[in-house]
Design a protein around this motif. Sequence first.
Motif, PDB file in Angstrom:
ATOM      1  N   UNK A 118      36.884 -46.865 -31.752  1.00  0.00           N
ATOM      2  CA  UNK A 118      36.072 -46.540 -30.562  1.00  0.00           C
ATOM      3  C   UNK A 118      35.726 -47.796 -29.771  1.00  0.00           C
TER       4      UNK A 118
ATOM      5  N   UNK B 126      38.839 -49.388 -28.144  1.00  0.00           N
ATOM      6  CA  UNK B 126      39.262 -48.651 -26.949  1.00  0.00           C
ATOM      7  C   UNK B 126      38.315 -48.941 -25.783  1.00  0.00           C
ATOM      8  N   UNK B 127      37.011 -48.973 -26.082  1.00  0.00           N
ATOM      9  CA  UNK B 127      36.009 -49.226 -25.030  1.00  0.00           C
ATOM     10  C   UNK B 127      36.001 -50.682 -24.588  1.00  0.00           C
TER      11      UNK B 127
ATOM     12  N   UNK C 286      34.454 -53.061 -26.273  1.00  0.00           N
ATOM     13  CA  UNK C 286      33.087 -53.528 -26.528  1.00  0.00           C
ATOM     14  C   UNK C 286      32.840 -53.693 -28.027  1.00  0.00           C
TER      15      UNK C 286
ATOM     16  N   UNK D 279      27.040 -53.102 -28.974  1.00  0.00           N
ATOM     17  CA  UNK D 279      26.797 -52.909 -27.535  1.00  0.00           C
ATOM     18  C   UNK D 279      27.093 -51.479 -27.128  1.00  0.00           C
ATOM     19  N   UNK D 280      28.195 -50.976 -27.656  1.00  0.00           N
ATOM     20  CA  UNK D 280      28.596 -49.608 -27.343  1.00  0.00           C
ATOM     21  C   UNK D 280      27.534 -48.595 -27.762  1.00  0.00           C
TER      22      UNK D 280
ATOM     23  N   UNK E  76      37.843 -40.029 -30.816  1.00  0.00           N
ATOM     24  CA  UNK E  76      36.630 -39.584 -30.117  1.00  0.00           C
ATOM     25  C   UNK E  76      35.977 -38.381 -30.795  1.00  0.00           C
TER      26      UNK E  76
END
Lengths: 339, 339
Positions: B104, B107-108, B110, B114-115, B73
């Motif tokens: 990232x 983890x999301x 996505x 899209x993220x 992050x």
Amino acid sequence: MKLTCYPFDLLFSEVFAVSSNARTSTEVIYVELTYKNFTGYGEASFPPYMKEKRNLNLAFLKKLDLTRFESPFEIKNIWEYMDQMSAGYLPAKCAIDIALHDLLGKIAGLPLNKQLGLYSNKPIETTFTIGIGNSEFIERQLHKSAPFKKLKIKLGADLIYNKITIEHLKSKTTKPFGVDFNQGLANKEDAIEMITFLNSMGVLYIEQPLPESLLDNFLWLKDQSPIPIFGDESFQTAADIIRLHTYFDGINIKLMKCGGISKALEMASIAKNLGLKLMLGCMAESSCAVTAASQIASLFDEVDLDGNLIVANDPFTGIQIIDGIISANELNGCGFVKN
Amino acid sequence: MKLTCYPFDLLFSEVFAVSSNARTSTEVIYVELTYKNFTGYGEASFPPYMKEKRNLNLAFLKKLDLTRFESPFEIKNIWEYMDQMSAGYLPAKCAIDIALHDLLGKIAGLPLNKQLGLYSNKPIETTFTIGIGNSEFIERQLHKSAPFKKLKIKLGADLIYNKITIEHLKSKTTKPFGVDFNQGLANKEDAIEMITFLNSMGVLYIEQPLPESLLDNFLWLKDQSPIPIFGDESFQTAADIIRLHTYFDGINIKLMKCGGISKALEMASIAKNLGLKLMLGCMAESSCAVTAASQIASLFDEVDLDGNLIVANDPFTGIQIIDGIISANELNGCGFVKN
């Protein structure tokens, strides 16, 4: 996606005065965007000195048809749609942009700063802003500012008020401070007199000393001034940075001015690469917009996110400020909850 | 986070020739970054005409201590750390940046586009690149390019070769095409002769006709040319855009040149706001880096992501190109899997 929006009046706990006006409330609009089981929130704020008006921004929002977009993953497309609908209306577009980012983070199960790779465990200091007022007012504000490590002092056209206020302040505190004129000074002669005085007082930076219309004076001032000069009212969009970056040492970027998180990120990239120092500011607004802004604070050299502290009827809870440091929460999305 | 990295040689299915060289392989480095149960992958590619060398970039990667960062992050902080370690090494930094974004998204839960709010259901066309070769080679490439709607033709210093090739092409296909000289022309006289000819052939754009060292000629050419001129080798970082944006009509942004997704997004913001058209390109590289680039393709006016098509031993599977359209998958992160 389904959009609802409604006006709201933020009431201040006391009078807030800057060079152009004094007031006890600010008009805002809240938006709520729903996607599946998620709701994203956003805010548009309308300080009276801004050209944007609430009724027209509300009408703009009512015209938007976001049902044509299946998901909040299309922020770029939604911006194109909004800009095709009409230029301007940046507070309304900001509210939508905040709500979209709030949705993105909630869907991802991450605070927005983590989702954007902007997480930092380095503490983020924010300044406490002291408006214009008499010496009792200044004392009261200084008392309130006790937990903060840095101050921003609003000054105006009256050079005598400015000097007395800063001398008063310096007799009461050793905290570092910047000064914001909100375009208040009349001409470059007054500006250079103030800069000379403020430099002797050890001020950190000076913000928008002259009206944006006196553009050429800024070039001269920047050359003369030993203190960095930040532009605020002179900069609204990325195009202004391209046009004006040589006239200032730094830029105050506010979500409300530029159109939200998407645009603030874009402006920060451009300004930084053009050699400007970056300040993240806010209007008088609730914990909704202030907390959204805090998600990108790690990108900025100066952070001034205290616009919610004066609000007596804040409908949101978000960042807390502890000892002048923004204390982030672990909420997904923009980091606020509706009360 | 734990970092591992290793060199790999991509072997081509046939010779690939541009104005400066012909070759049958490209050196790359792969990186793998682990965080909890997630693994993010990244790639650095080293075409021989680039100044960056693989052994030095590998040494740079071996020196990095990413265990000091708790999570992916902190992309902004990790960039500061890498840049403090050393300037340059942009392919290595690109590989890290891709791996961080891959993490990232994973983890999301996505896909990265899209993220980032860049999802679009508008089809993204990519060009098929035809290298330099004899007429049989051109015919063979034209046959291969059948599913594509747009072509990019590599030309070089030899004006006769250039004319014969384009006339040959025009006799065989009606597809729109751009031309890339990779700095191949010798001087502005040759350039203007080529531009006049290519304009009569209906070319869409011309890329980097002259060496980056002939800077002043680009200003003159841009003024003379009825066809938009894109810079590629002239632009590596954001600072180059600030310096050179008036010399070109457009810019070719490649992850490998600029340092990955973070930097490409930043450069796209800056270039667009300075009035440049945006092209997203790639090196000869595997489906790892090409697929990562495709995640931000919706921001670009021209997309040229076919660097993986020539690779015979691709260790990754990612985007597929169907009828010239990038067919996105729904994989989380950058959209590739290691075979």
